[in-house]
Design an enzyme around this catalytic site. Structure first.
Site, PDB file in Angstrom:
ATOM      1  N   ALA A  29       0.846  -1.194   0.000  1.00  0.00           N
ATOM      2  CA  ALA A  29       0.000   0.000   0.000  1.00  0.00           C
ATOM      3  C   ALA A  29       0.880   1.242   0.000  1.00  0.00           C
ATOM      4  O   ALA A  29       2.094   1.142  -0.168  1.00  0.00           O
ATOM      5  CB  ALA A  29      -0.928  -0.020   1.217  1.00  0.00           C
ATOM      6  N   ASN A  30       0.286   2.405   0.159  1.00  0.00           N
ATOM      7  CA  ASN A  30       1.060   3.650   0.248  1.00  0.00           C
ATOM      8  C   ASN A  30       0.359   4.583   1.225  1.00  0.00           C
ATOM      9  O   ASN A  30      -0.677   4.250   1.784  1.00  0.00           O
ATOM     10  CB  ASN A  30       1.231   4.273  -1.147  1.00  0.00           C
ATOM     11  CG  ASN A  30      -0.092   4.634  -1.763  1.00  0.00           C
ATOM     12  OD1 ASN A  30      -0.802   5.510  -1.282  1.00  0.00           O
ATOM     13  ND2 ASN A  30      -0.464   3.934  -2.830  1.00  0.00           N
ATOM     14  N   ARG A  31       0.913   5.762   1.413  1.00  0.00           N
ATOM     15  CA  ARG A  31       0.488   6.640   2.499  1.00  0.00           C
ATOM     16  C   ARG A  31      -0.683   7.559   2.152  1.00  0.00           C
ATOM     17  O   ARG A  31      -1.034   8.433   2.937  1.00  0.00           O
ATOM     18  CB  ARG A  31       1.678   7.469   2.963  1.00  0.00           C
ATOM     19  CG  ARG A  31       2.742   6.618   3.636  1.00  0.00           C
ATOM     20  CD  ARG A  31       4.090   7.324   3.650  1.00  0.00           C
ATOM     21  NE  ARG A  31       4.074   8.531   4.440  1.00  0.00           N
ATOM     22  CZ  ARG A  31       4.399   8.574   5.719  1.00  0.00           C
ATOM     23  NH1 ARG A  31       4.756   7.493   6.358  1.00  0.00           N
ATOM     24  NH2 ARG A  31       4.363   9.711   6.364  1.00  0.00           N
ATOM     25  N   ALA A  95      -3.738   7.535  -5.421  1.00  0.00           N
ATOM     26  CA  ALA A  95      -2.322   7.129  -5.422  1.00  0.00           C
ATOM     27  C   ALA A  95      -2.310   5.640  -5.765  1.00  0.00           C
ATOM     28  O   ALA A  95      -2.343   4.767  -4.896  1.00  0.00           O
ATOM     29  CB  ALA A  95      -1.704   7.383  -4.057  1.00  0.00           C
TER      30      ALA A  95
END
Ligand code: C5P
Length: 230
Positions: A29-31, A95
């Site tokens: 995943a990402n932030r 994102a």
């Protein structure tokens, strides 16, 4: 939707991160919080647009007046966007993970004494923004992307606008220093953006993500109104 300058228009917005499964309990995943994309979806709805918000996993409430399609992976996000067409406006604020795990395990990967750690093979994900910008007769009249950069923000983002075939790129500096000294954009309620169009670059001051959304929605409405009058 409430009547407004975008009444009769359909806006497609992507928001949030995507999760790419490794096994049934783990993912890449990402932030991204989804805050900016959700705020844009809400702002477009307040101007009268019918809004389809395709969102990856976030902790956020559905913005009032929008139809939210929840997805997990980038591939699911692309499919949901294609299903939502036709649209007059596309804003890709998600994102999206650049890579997905090529062969996610169907069972939880176990540690075995003495065994080496697993190696993940990754494959590229589809580029949703580029796909929407190249959708032929289904292409939304206005396609807007984001570009999170840490250096040469405007130059990198301008190149990205051309590469992806979108009309506008909203560039933001995601380095620690770039957001007006307010910490990285991910955990911040604020955003410092540059709006890059074929005509040039506008540098906006550091604003809350809600105000960025409101201004961007207003600029989108004005552009479509001008085009309709031309
Ligand atoms: O290439 P980069 O990820 O920096 O581009 C960012 C822009 O492209 C954002 O608008 C993002 O939503 C979009 N994007 C996408 N699908 C991808 C990667 C990025 O829609 N697979």
């Amino acid at each position: 939707a409430a009547p407004g300058p975008l009444s009769g228009r359909h806006a497609l917005v992507t928001s949030g991160p995507t999760h790419e499964p490794i096994d049934p309990v783990r993912y890449i995943a990402n932030r991204s919080s989804g805050h900016q994309g959700h705020a844009i979806a809400g702002a477009l709805a307040r101007l009268g647009a019918r809004v389809t918000l395709v969102s990856g996993p976030t902790a956020l409430a559905d913005p009032p007046g929008t139809t939210v399609v929840r997805v997990t992976t980038a591939r699911e996000m692309l499919a949901a966007c294609q299903q939502a067409l036709p649209a007059d406006i596309a804003v890709c604020a998600a994102a999206v993970a650049d890579w997905t795990v090529t062969h996610p395990a169907t069972h939880k990967t176990k540690k075995a004494a003495g065994a080496p750690p697993p190696v993940l093979a990754l494959s590229p994900n589809p580029d949703i923004l580029a796909n929407l910008a190249a959708a032929g007769p289904q292409r939304p009249a206005l396609v807007v992307g984001f570009a999170a950069e840490t250096e040469e923000v405007v130059a990198q983002a301008s190149a990205k606008r051309l590469r992806k075939g979108c009309d506008w790129i909203i560039a933001n500096d995601v380095s620690e220093a770039g957001n007006g000294g307010r910490g990285t954009v991910f955990a911040s309620p604020d955003n410092t953006v540059h709006v890059i169009t074929a005509e040039g670059v506008e540098d906006w001051p550091t604003l809350s993500k809600d105000v960025v959304a409101h201004r961007l929605a207003g600029r989108i409405a004005a552009t479509l109104t001008d085009r309709a009058a031309a």
